[in-house]
Design an enzyme around this catalytic site. Structure first.
Site, short mmCIF file in Angstrom:
data_model
loop_
_atom_site.label_atom_id
_atom_site.label_comp_id
_atom_site.label_asym_id
_atom_site.label_seq_id
_atom_site.Cartn_x
_atom_site.Cartn_y
_atom_site.Cartn_z
N GLY A 97 10.95 1.79 9.98
CA GLY A 97 10.75 3.12 9.42
C GLY A 97 9.31 3.54 9.51
O GLY A 97 8.50 2.93 10.22
N ASN A 98 8.97 4.59 8.79
CA ASN A 98 7.59 5.08 8.75
C ASN A 98 7.29 5.62 7.36
O ASN A 98 8.13 5.60 6.47
CB ASN A 98 7.35 6.13 9.84
CG ASN A 98 8.29 7.31 9.71
OD1 ASN A 98 8.30 8.03 8.71
ND2 ASN A 98 9.12 7.52 10.75
N ASP A 99 6.08 6.11 7.18
CA ASP A 99 5.61 6.50 5.85
C ASP A 99 5.91 7.96 5.47
O ASP A 99 5.45 8.42 4.43
CB ASP A 99 4.09 6.29 5.75
CG ASP A 99 3.71 4.82 5.78
OD1 ASP A 99 4.50 3.99 5.31
OD2 ASP A 99 2.61 4.50 6.29
#
Length: 395
Positions: free
Chosen positions: A207-209
């Site tokens: 995933g990412n932020d």
């Protein structure tokens, strides 16, 4: 539009009045100056002393309307206010406002004010659905009054139905996103928001932020501009009633939801941070560390490029994409604008406290055959309003 700074909160006599002090505090935290006027019935649910203590201004009631002979209080309130917000708005108060009656300090203040008027009805579901109430609501809308409809929820009568006052964060959005003009009235807007998650196994993902704050802010800004909005999001954040939220997790799910709603959209804003790659296979069980292995190797496959696919398919749609970059911001965004067939790219620096998961953003807007437009750092809600305004002007 002049900046909204001074808000007069008009409280009428519904049980939801007990929540208004918390709303007043929330408005004040957002840097509004708040004054209050209330009906006699409202004062039976929440005391004027409570509101006066919070606002540092006298809460105006019928009993004390003429305590200051140097001015007429309801006229002075109307001259001071940049906006009037009625919360909760009872069926009785809606009827008075619609017919121009002025028999207490709330209704006289309302009648004396010629600026932005917002109402938040809350009442029994049968009263809300009554033909007379709905006729009054239509009349108020025809007068330019903005109405935040009641939500479905647990009512004071002890059952669940439509009539409950919306959550305070939604009312705050209603105020924060107010726009005098609604350039997207009658338009369909499609927005994506948040970072996707690509499963490795049942407990891990790539995933990412991304927090989804910017995309959700764009959806709310478009709704405030009069549009009917579909938001495809990975994060559940407060939205206005005109926003129909569809929640997804993976890039594939987002692809399907965006393409399913693409044809009917007039404006499409692809603000989501979609993972570029996903694991080729997803383990059905948690992947265990194996004795002697000091590394885990994953085979990845590229996800569909949603923005490029929409760019290739668009006919009448105005298409906005985002470019989240750690280096060469404008050059990378310009290349993306040309490569993806977008009408606008919003470029923002990300990483190490920038862009993702923050309340502010610094963006540069790129459009074909126009010089880049660099915006100063601002709240994401403000950036979103600018994006929507520029898109509406170009459509």
């Amino acid at each position: 539009m002049p900046t909204i700074k001074n808000i007069v909160v008009l409280i009428t006599g519904g049980i939801a009045a007990y929540k208004v002090p918390l709303l007043v505090r929330s408005l004040m935290r957002a840097d509004y100056t708040v004054r209050v006027a209330m009906t006699p019935a409202a004062a039976t649910f929440v005391t004027p002393a409570t509101l006066a203590t919070l606002t540092k201004h006298e809460a105006v009631t019928d009993d004390h309307e003429f305590d200051h002979p140097e001015h007429v209080v309801h006229v002075e309130l109307a001259q001071w206010a940049d906006m009037m917000l009625v919360v909760p708005a009872t069926a009785n108060s809606l009827a008075k406002f619609a017919q121009g009656l002025a028999d207490n300090v709330v209704s006289t203040s309302w009648l004396a004010f010629d600026g932005p008027k917002l109402v938040v009805p809350a009442m029994n579901d049968k009263m809300w659905a009554n033909a007379a109430t709905q006729s009054n609501v239509r009349r108020l809308k025809d007068m330019g009054v903005r109405v935040l409809p009641p939500a479905e929820g647990f009512l004071a009568e002890g059952y669940t139905a439509v009539g409950r006052m919306p959550d305070l964060d939604v009312i705050q959005l209603f105020v924060d996103t107010y726009q005098a003009k609604q350039p997207l009235a009658g338009k369909q807007v499609l927005v994506s928001a948040g970072g996707t998650q690509e499963r490795i196994d049942p407990v891990r993902y790539i995933g990412n932020d991304s927090s989804g704050k910017m995309g959700t802010a764009v959806a709310n800004a478009a709704a405030a501009a009069g549009a009917d909005v579909t938001l495809v999001a990975t994060k559940m954040l407060p939205v206005l009633p005109a926003v129909d939220a569809v929640y997804v997790t993976s890039a594939a799910e987002m692809h399907d939801a965006m393409l399913a709603n693409f044809e009917g959209a007039d404006l499409v804003v692809m603000a989501a941070a979609v993972a570029d790659f996903r694991p080729t296979t997803v383990s059905g069980n948690k992947i265990k560390k194996q004795s002697g292995d000091d590394a885990l190797h994953l085979d990845l496959v590229q996800n569909p490029d949603i923005l490029a696919e929409m760019g290739a398919q668009k006919s009448h749609q105005y298409l906005v994409g985002f470019a989240a970059e750690t280096n060469d911001l404008v050059a990378n965004a310009q290349a993306k604008l040309e490569r993806k067939g977008a009408d606008m790219i919003v470029a923002n620096p990300v990483g190490y406290g920038q862009g993702f998961n923050t309340d502010t953003d610094t963006v540069t807007i790129l459009r074909p055959d126009q010089a880049p437009l660099a915006l100063d750092e601002a709240a994401k809600t403000e950036v979103a309003s600018t994006i929507v305004r520029l898109a509406a002007m170009a459509m």
